[in-house]
Write an enzyme that holds these catalytic residues in place. Structure first.
Site, PDB file in Angstrom:
ATOM      1  N   HIS A 104       0.811  -1.214   0.000  1.00 50.51           N
ATOM      2  CA  HIS A 104       0.000   0.000   0.000  1.00 50.51           C
ATOM      3  C   HIS A 104       0.839   1.256   0.000  1.00 50.51           C
ATOM      4  O   HIS A 104       0.457   2.271  -0.576  1.00 50.51           O
ATOM      5  CB  HIS A 104      -0.944  -0.008   1.204  1.00 50.51           C
ATOM      6  CG  HIS A 104      -2.218  -0.745   0.913  1.00 50.51           C
ATOM      7  ND1 HIS A 104      -2.932  -1.403   1.868  1.00 50.51           N
ATOM      8  CD2 HIS A 104      -2.871  -0.921  -0.246  1.00 50.51           C
ATOM      9  CE1 HIS A 104      -4.001  -1.950   1.307  1.00 50.51           C
ATOM     10  NE2 HIS A 104      -3.975  -1.677   0.032  1.00 50.51           N
TER      11      HIS A 104
ATOM     12  N   ARG B  56      -9.842  -6.580 -13.074  1.00 57.40           N
ATOM     13  CA  ARG B  56      -9.500  -7.721 -12.209  1.00 57.40           C
ATOM     14  C   ARG B  56     -10.272  -7.534 -10.914  1.00 57.40           C
ATOM     15  O   ARG B  56     -10.033  -6.572 -10.184  1.00 57.40           O
ATOM     16  CB  ARG B  56      -7.996  -7.725 -11.915  1.00 57.40           C
ATOM     17  CG  ARG B  56      -7.109  -7.978 -13.124  1.00 57.40           C
ATOM     18  CD  ARG B  56      -5.646  -7.978 -12.709  1.00 57.40           C
ATOM     19  NE  ARG B  56      -4.771  -8.521 -13.713  1.00 57.40           N
ATOM     20  CZ  ARG B  56      -3.954  -7.779 -14.483  1.00 57.40           C
ATOM     21  NH1 ARG B  56      -3.918  -6.474 -14.343  1.00 57.40           N
ATOM     22  NH2 ARG B  56      -3.185  -8.371 -15.363  1.00 57.40           N
TER      23      ARG B  56
ATOM     24  N   ARG C 147     -13.823  -9.171 -15.506  1.00 52.10           N
ATOM     25  CA  ARG C 147     -13.383 -10.566 -15.445  1.00 52.10           C
ATOM     26  C   ARG C 147     -13.953 -11.188 -14.178  1.00 52.10           C
ATOM     27  O   ARG C 147     -13.795 -10.633 -13.088  1.00 52.10           O
ATOM     28  CB  ARG C 147     -11.852 -10.652 -15.425  1.00 52.10           C
ATOM     29  CG  ARG C 147     -11.381 -12.093 -15.302  1.00 52.10           C
ATOM     30  CD  ARG C 147      -9.887 -12.209 -15.366  1.00 52.10           C
ATOM     31  NE  ARG C 147      -9.264 -11.760 -14.135  1.00 52.10           N
ATOM     32  CZ  ARG C 147      -7.951 -11.718 -13.951  1.00 52.10           C
ATOM     33  NH1 ARG C 147      -7.139 -12.059 -14.934  1.00 52.10           N
ATOM     34  NH2 ARG C 147      -7.448 -11.319 -12.817  1.00 52.10           N
TER      35      ARG C 147
ATOM     36  N   GLU D 114      -5.597 -17.955 -21.867  1.00 58.75           N
ATOM     37  CA  GLU D 114      -4.324 -17.904 -21.154  1.00 58.75           C
ATOM     38  C   GLU D 114      -3.789 -19.292 -20.832  1.00 58.75           C
ATOM     39  O   GLU D 114      -2.859 -19.438 -20.050  1.00 58.75           O
ATOM     40  CB  GLU D 114      -4.441 -17.033 -19.890  1.00 58.75           C
ATOM     41  CG  GLU D 114      -5.656 -17.314 -19.033  1.00 58.75           C
ATOM     42  CD  GLU D 114      -5.862 -16.303 -17.908  1.00 58.75           C
ATOM     43  OE1 GLU D 114      -4.966 -15.523 -17.601  1.00 58.75           O
ATOM     44  OE2 GLU D 114      -6.958 -16.349 -17.315  1.00 58.75           O
TER      45      GLU D 114
ATOM     46  N   ASN E 183       0.250 -12.945 -19.794  1.00 59.58           N
ATOM     47  CA  ASN E 183       1.052 -13.221 -18.586  1.00 59.58           C
ATOM     48  C   ASN E 183       1.011 -14.709 -18.236  1.00 59.58           C
ATOM     49  O   ASN E 183       2.045 -15.361 -18.073  1.00 59.58           O
ATOM     50  CB  ASN E 183       0.519 -12.441 -17.377  1.00 59.58           C
ATOM     51  CG  ASN E 183       0.481 -10.956 -17.620  1.00 59.58           C
ATOM     52  OD1 ASN E 183       1.202 -10.455 -18.474  1.00 59.58           O
ATOM     53  ND2 ASN E 183      -0.353 -10.253 -16.890  1.00 59.58           N
ATOM     54  N   ASP E 184      -0.221 -15.232 -18.127  1.00 58.57           N
ATOM     55  CA  ASP E 184      -0.330 -16.651 -17.785  1.00 58.57           C
ATOM     56  C   ASP E 184      -0.020 -17.530 -18.984  1.00 58.57           C
ATOM     57  O   ASP E 184       0.561 -18.600 -18.830  1.00 58.57           O
ATOM     58  CB  ASP E 184      -1.731 -16.960 -17.232  1.00 58.57           C
ATOM     59  CG  ASP E 184      -1.816 -16.630 -15.761  1.00 58.57           C
ATOM     60  OD1 ASP E 184      -0.907 -17.059 -15.021  1.00 58.57           O
ATOM     61  OD2 ASP E 184      -2.754 -15.930 -15.346  1.00 58.57           O
TER      62      ASP E 184
ATOM     63  N   ARG F   5       5.643 -17.456 -13.502  1.00 57.14           N
ATOM     64  CA  ARG F   5       5.751 -16.012 -13.773  1.00 57.14           C
ATOM     65  C   ARG F   5       6.250 -15.214 -12.575  1.00 57.14           C
ATOM     66  O   ARG F   5       6.649 -14.062 -12.716  1.00 57.14           O
ATOM     67  CB  ARG F   5       4.415 -15.459 -14.278  1.00 57.14           C
ATOM     68  CG  ARG F   5       3.303 -15.422 -13.273  1.00 57.14           C
ATOM     69  CD  ARG F   5       1.967 -15.109 -13.928  1.00 57.14           C
ATOM     70  NE  ARG F   5       1.530 -13.746 -13.719  1.00 57.14           N
ATOM     71  CZ  ARG F   5       0.287 -13.325 -13.925  1.00 57.14           C
ATOM     72  NH1 ARG F   5      -0.635 -14.145 -14.405  1.00 57.14           N
ATOM     73  NH2 ARG F   5      -0.060 -12.083 -13.699  1.00 57.14           N
TER      74      ARG F   5
ATOM     75  N   CYS G 119      -4.549  -8.419 -23.184  1.00 56.21           N
ATOM     76  CA  CYS G 119      -4.590  -7.725 -21.897  1.00 56.21           C
ATOM     77  C   CYS G 119      -3.503  -8.151 -20.922  1.00 56.21           C
ATOM     78  O   CYS G 119      -3.531  -7.770 -19.761  1.00 56.21           O
ATOM     79  CB  CYS G 119      -5.959  -7.758 -21.239  1.00 56.21           C
ATOM     80  SG  CYS G 119      -6.973  -9.149 -21.574  1.00 56.21           S
TER      81      CYS G 119
HETATM   82  C1  PEP Z   1      -2.864 -12.637 -17.880  1.00 52.54           C
HETATM   83  O1  PEP Z   1      -2.659 -13.733 -17.374  1.00 52.54           O
HETATM   84  O2  PEP Z   1      -2.218 -12.175 -18.833  1.00 52.54           O
HETATM   85  C2  PEP Z   1      -3.956 -11.783 -17.368  1.00 52.54           C
HETATM   86  C3  PEP Z   1      -4.419 -10.763 -18.048  1.00 52.54           C
HETATM   87  O3  PEP Z   1      -4.434 -12.071 -16.128  1.00 52.54           O
HETATM   88  P1  PEP Z   1      -3.625 -11.855 -14.732  1.00 52.54           P
HETATM   89  O4  PEP Z   1      -2.374 -11.079 -15.042  1.00 52.54           O
HETATM   90  O5  PEP Z   1      -4.587 -11.146 -13.854  1.00 52.54           O
HETATM   91  O6  PEP Z   1      -3.372 -13.257 -14.334  1.00 52.54           O
HETATM   92 MG    MG Z   2      -4.098 -14.525 -15.898  1.00 50.93          MG
END
Ligand code: PEP
Ligand code: MG
Length: 571
Positions: free
Chosen positions: A190, A297, A332, A427, A450-451, A461, A498
């Protein structure tokens, strides 16, 4: 003598000023036996009341100056003071061990922070600091200590501290604060979130800090690179001033660019969308120059409290965001499970939580009632705003169909006239291979790079040990992303990226070359992406995509992108 110390940047910007060194001054706690336990419980009630009224005042002050996003941090502290587990635990200790209230508070806070520090989720681990912050506040009220730890600050001060608490930052006159350096604090704590929201440059990750800097020394602090210069030479100060004026010019240029449409040099329009978690006021303001929210999110609503968020609370939060957004808000559904585990649920130990009962799998099993509650809240908001629903961690047709059928059933029960668009976040490698079939059941797709990167490459990750292997530039990852884009375009279904990769200007261009027209990213990062895209044509980006997709190694792809970057700079 001049010294340069390197830490980790946690809040961007450049600051120069005099050091004010504060060492952690926790309120000392004595433990002593008591005869009259009721008196101690009354003292606890009084301390709770005093701490709550502090927090209300802080919330009011932040709300007045920055709006709801930042004030929420103290709303979280406030709700912790209402947390029956914490309060009950303190009362039990007073009654069972017949000890003074201060000792009971300190022991409970130690126990709660110990439990939080054992969790895998870095976000929850950092909530440990919030508990200690409220613990200190309660102790001050129980013992009648004054709260002013940093209340007087000369102009242009840079605070140097082992640790700062969120309330330290708000209680002091932060207009006199040019920046701060702390020994430890994560990027999602925070204090870091507040510093970024207040625009205060900050650096962390410097061991034995108070021993390296003394109060009164002049410091240059670079919140972009993480460098801190102690007692700089005259020429360093001059160089720093030039750096400051270049930064101001860049910020000014980005502000001007924010008004320009996001399009390629040949006029091809690109939608820039926002990725949001708990949104700050600054992020909500930025929505005015973006085309919508590409990814909300929602986990923050579930992770911060000791109980599930009610349908009303969710509808209010989603509605507030949608009202500030002039395009569609893609919500989401909860991506809980794995390492994002709410405090209010019993957790089964999983040997590999990233591959465990998480995302849509969790929503369709153990988390079904949470999921249904959330969908009802989203559908309520969809009656008034432009909303879309996106499911995370989809693996094929069955899970998508089951989830969509639940949405339909709830919409019918609510007698909704129309269903908001329903989409899938792609993902997992399974979803990539099933994309054609999945597209037949949904209205749009998002690509979660990302995933997808971690699952394509079997590289965590979050782990330091796999940091080098975890790369979106691996040809398999880029080919997978391309396959999804091509399939979606063939079926005329909207597709967006995204994951974090969309916010890297070079990669954003690459994805456009593959056929994407919607990029979703943290609102702050949109300006740099737009600047880059406006310099390039679709033909250039399509040629880049073709070169990248024919490459067979990450090294080759890096070379192709670097060559394009140089070409872009000359064009
Ligand atoms: C991703 O996995 O790219 C994604 C958008 O979701 P998060 O980063 O919230 O896992
Ligand atoms: Mg994800």
């Amino acid at each position: 003598m001049m010294r340069r110390i390197i830490g980790s940047p946690i809040s961007a910007g450049l600051a120069a000023g005099h050091a004010v060194v504060v060492n952690a001054q926790e309120v000392p706690v004595e433990t002593y036996p008591v005869d009259n336990v009721d008196r101690e419980v009354v003292r606890l009630t009084r301390a709770l009341k005093g701490a709550k009224s502090d927090l209300q005042a802080l919330q009011k002050r932040l709300h007045g100056e920055f709006g709801s996003g930042e004030a929420e941090i103290f709303a979280t502290h406030y709700s912790m003071l209402d947390d029956p587990y914490l309060i009950e635990d303190i009362v039990q200790r007073i009654k069972r061990d017949r000890i003074n209230v201060e000792a009971a508070i300190a022991q409970s806070v130690d126990e709660f922070t110990r439990r939080l520090s054992e969790l895998d989720d870095p976000y929850l681990r950092e909530r440990e600091q919030d508990i200690r912050d409220i613990g200190q506040r309660l102790l001050r009220h129980a013992g009648g200590y004054s709260s002013a730890r940093l209340s007087t600050l000369a102009a242009n001060s840079i605070i140097v501290a082992t640790e700062l608490m969120p309330s330290d930052l708000v209680e002091l006159d932060y207009r006199c604060l040019s920046g701060f350096v702390v020994e430890h604090c994560g990027a999602t704590s925070h204090i870091a979130i507040l510093a970024r929201a207040l625009g205060i440059p900050a650096v962390s990750g410097i061991a034995h800090l108070p021993a390296l800097v003394s109060s009164g020394q002049y410091l240059l602090l670079d919140g972009d690179s993480g460098a801190v210069v102690v007692e700089p030479s005259f020429s360093s100060i001059q160089g720093f001033r030039q750096q400051q004026s270049r930064r101001r010019a860049r910020e000014q240029a980005a502000r001007v660019d924010a008004q320009l449409p996001c399009q390629l040099a040949d006029g091809t329009a690109i939608s820039l969308l926002a990725n949001l978690g708990r949104p700050s006021e600054e992020e909500l303001l930025a929505l005015a120059s973006l085309d919508g929210v590409g990814l909300l999110r929602t986990e923050f609503l579930f992770l911060e409290h000791g109980e599930p968020p009610s349908e009303d609370l969710q509808a209010r939060v989603y509605g507030d965001i949608a009202a500030r957004c002039h395009g569609t808000t893609v919500i989401r559904t909860l991506d809980l499970g794995g390492d994002k585990f709410p405090l209010f649920l019993e957790r089964d130990l999983e040997s590999n939580p990233n591959l465990g009962v998480r995302g849509l799998r969790f929503s369709l099993t153990a988390g079904e009632s949470l999921f249904r509650n959330q969908v009802r809240a989203i559908l309520r908001v969809a009656a008034e705003h432009s909303i879309a629903i996106m499911f995370p961690m989809v693996v094929g047709v069955d899970d998508v169909r089951t989830a969509k059928a639940m949405v339909l059933e709830m919409a019918e029960a609510m007698e909704l006239q129309s269903l908001p668009p329903v989409g899938a976040l792609i993902e997992t490698p399974a979803a990539v291979l099933m994309i054609d079939d999945i597209l037949d059941h949904i209205d749009f797709v998002g690509i979660g790079s990302n995933d997808l990167t971690q699952f394509m490459l079997a590289a965590d990750r979050n782990a330091q040990t796999t940091a080098e292997d975890y790369s979106v530039l691996h040809p398999s990852v880029l080919r997978a992303i391309n396959a999804v884009i091509v399939a979606a375009n063939r079926k005329a279904k909207p597709v967006s990226i995204c994951g974090e990769a969309a916010s890297q200007p070079q990669l954003a261009g690459l994805f456009v070359g593959m056929g994407v027209r919607r990029l979703s990213m943290s609102p702050k990062l949109g300006a740099a992406v737009k600047q880059r895209l406006r310099q390039l044509t679709l033909a250039q980006l399509q040629a880049l995509a073709a070169d990248v997709l024919s490459a067979s190694s990450s090294a080759q792809i890096t070379e192709v992108l670097a060559a394009m970057k140089v070409a872009g700079q000359h064009s």
